[in-house]
Design a protein around this motif. Structure first.
Motif, mmCIF file in Angstrom:
data_model
loop_
_atom_site.group_PDB
_atom_site.id
_atom_site.type_symbol
_atom_site.label_atom_id
_atom_site.label_comp_id
_atom_site.label_asym_id
_atom_site.label_seq_id
_atom_site.Cartn_x
_atom_site.Cartn_y
_atom_site.Cartn_z
ATOM 1 N N THR A 185 0.819 -1.218 0.000
ATOM 2 C CA THR A 185 0.000 0.000 0.000
ATOM 3 C C THR A 185 0.855 1.270 0.000
ATOM 4 N N GLY A 186 2.155 1.155 0.221
ATOM 5 C CA GLY A 186 3.009 2.343 0.185
ATOM 6 C C GLY A 186 4.204 2.227 1.118
ATOM 7 N N VAL A 187 4.914 3.355 1.233
ATOM 8 C CA VAL A 187 6.100 3.416 2.103
ATOM 9 C C VAL A 187 5.683 4.143 3.381
ATOM 10 N N LYS A 200 6.193 3.657 -6.287
ATOM 11 C CA LYS A 200 4.956 3.749 -7.079
ATOM 12 C C LYS A 200 3.883 4.578 -6.362
ATOM 13 N N GLY A 201 3.864 4.561 -5.023
ATOM 14 C CA GLY A 201 2.879 5.356 -4.280
ATOM 15 C C GLY A 201 3.266 6.829 -4.145
ATOM 16 N N ILE A 236 -0.627 -2.402 -4.459
ATOM 17 C CA ILE A 236 0.127 -2.696 -5.691
ATOM 18 C C ILE A 236 1.096 -3.832 -5.351
ATOM 19 N N GLY A 237 0.739 -5.036 -5.794
ATOM 20 C CA GLY A 237 1.493 -6.221 -5.382
ATOM 21 C C GLY A 237 2.785 -6.415 -6.159
ATOM 22 N N PRO A 238 3.637 -7.286 -5.631
ATOM 23 C CA PRO A 238 4.924 -7.561 -6.289
ATOM 24 C C PRO A 238 4.764 -8.524 -7.461
ATOM 25 N N THR A 239 5.856 -8.753 -8.148
ATOM 26 C CA THR A 239 5.849 -9.696 -9.264
ATOM 27 C C THR A 239 6.304 -11.071 -8.763
#
Ligand SMILES: Nc1ncnc2c1ncn2[C@@H]1O[C@H](COP(=O)(O)OP(=O)(O)OP(=O)(O)O)[C@@H](O)[C@H]1O
Ligand SMILES: Cc1ncc(CO)c(N)n1
Length: 285
Positions: free
Chosen positions: A55-57, A119-120, A261-264
């Protein structure tokens, strides 16, 4: 007496100098997973600890430049480094420490992922560090891998089309970098196209754009796969080709981790090449 040294297998070794992502999808964690998947012994020098998830840092705790230097020295004085990459460097003090270490050890297979924001939107490179990044670090590197916003910030150019991308790549080469890979993840269109420039020729590496939000750590994973290829002794062109295939598999064969935003999927590339291997899909069945 057994010659212990020569009876042991030699493996390619790669170092990542980057931030820690507690969520495991980006930074040091993504790099080490990628090195391992590509048959490379991974080592790390941590620049900052982040409290982070999908969800973010939530928080950033930079390490002192001395702590970064000492980690790099410990690795460099004992273990051969075939290739290295940098990720989150955060401050001009850490950039200067890293640049001094690259000069001390005369490492040449160096990939710089110019990580600037998560990304956030959280800041992973301070504004005041940009000048040191360009003047002290970039002239020492073999490959730089900016996304479009990072290339805009490094060059001061607005990048809207293919011609702008090429002009920006030329400007980056003028800083003394050998190769530029301008990544196309932030563009739109059917294909995700990465542009490679070696100062003479442009080549494109293209793959189907996957419709997903789960792209946390794509840049870290891509640059780590590229570094692993260099550690194996591949040319930059072949290492980019392999890195593109690696990140494509990792995005395509997505895994469900966290609520944002999930990882790969770092093991997808190897699984696709291993008949009968366990897949992420099977685990849900
Ligand atoms: N949706 C997608 N489908 C296919 N490939 C993608 C997609 N998004 C990114 N890529 C690829 O992933 C790699 C990394 O590119 P991207 O532009 O996302 O890096 P980044 O923005 O630096 O990532 P991050 O900051 O999250 O680490 C590139 O090879 C790019 O083409
Ligand atoms: C530690 C770290 N490095 C890089 C990125 C960029 O993906 C991130 N989110 N976190």
């Amino acid at each position: 007496m057994v010659d212990v040294q020569s009876s042991r297998r030699q493996v390619p070794r790669a170092l990542t100098i980057a931030g820690s992502d507690s969520g495991g999808g980006a930074g040091i964690q993504a790099d080490l997973k990628t090195f391992q998947e590509l048959g490379v012994f991974g080592m790390s020098a941590i620049t900052a600890v982040t409290a982070q998830n999908t969800t973010g840092v939530q928080a950033v705790y930079p390490l002192s430049p001395e702590a970064v230097t000492e980690q790099i020295r410990s690795v460099g004085r004992d273990i051969r480094v075939d290739a290295l990459k940098t990720g989150m460097l955060f401050s001009h003090e850490i950039i200067e420490a890293v640049a001094a270490s690259l000069e001390e050890f005369k490492w040449t297979r160096v990939v710089v992922d110019p990580v600037m924001v998560a990304k956030g939107g959280s800041v992973l490179l301070q504004d005041a560090a940009l000048s040191a990044f360009k003047r002290k670090l970039l002239p020492l590197v073999e490959v730089v891998t900016p996304n479009i916003p990072e290339a805009e910030r490094l060059t001061g150019m607005t990048i809207r089309n293919a011609s702008n991308k090429r002009d920006a790549a030329k400007q980056l080469i003028d800083l003394g970098i050998r190769y530029v890979v301008m990544k196309g993840g932030h563009e739109t269109g059917e294909e995700a196209v990465d542009l490679l420039y070696d100062g003479y020729c442009f080549s494109e590496f293209s793959a189907k754009r996957i419709d997903t939000v789960h792209t946390h750590g794509t840049g870290c994973t891509f640059s780590a796969a590229l570094t692993a290829g260099l550690a194996h002794g591949l040319s930059v062109e072949l290492a980019v080709q392999q890195a593109k295939a690696f990140i494509q598999a990792a995005i395509e064969d997505g895994i469900q981790i966290g609520g944002g935003i999930g990882p790969t999927n770092h093991w997808a590339y190897r699984q696709q090449r291993t008949p009968g291997a366990w897949t992420a899909e099977q685990s849900l069945a």
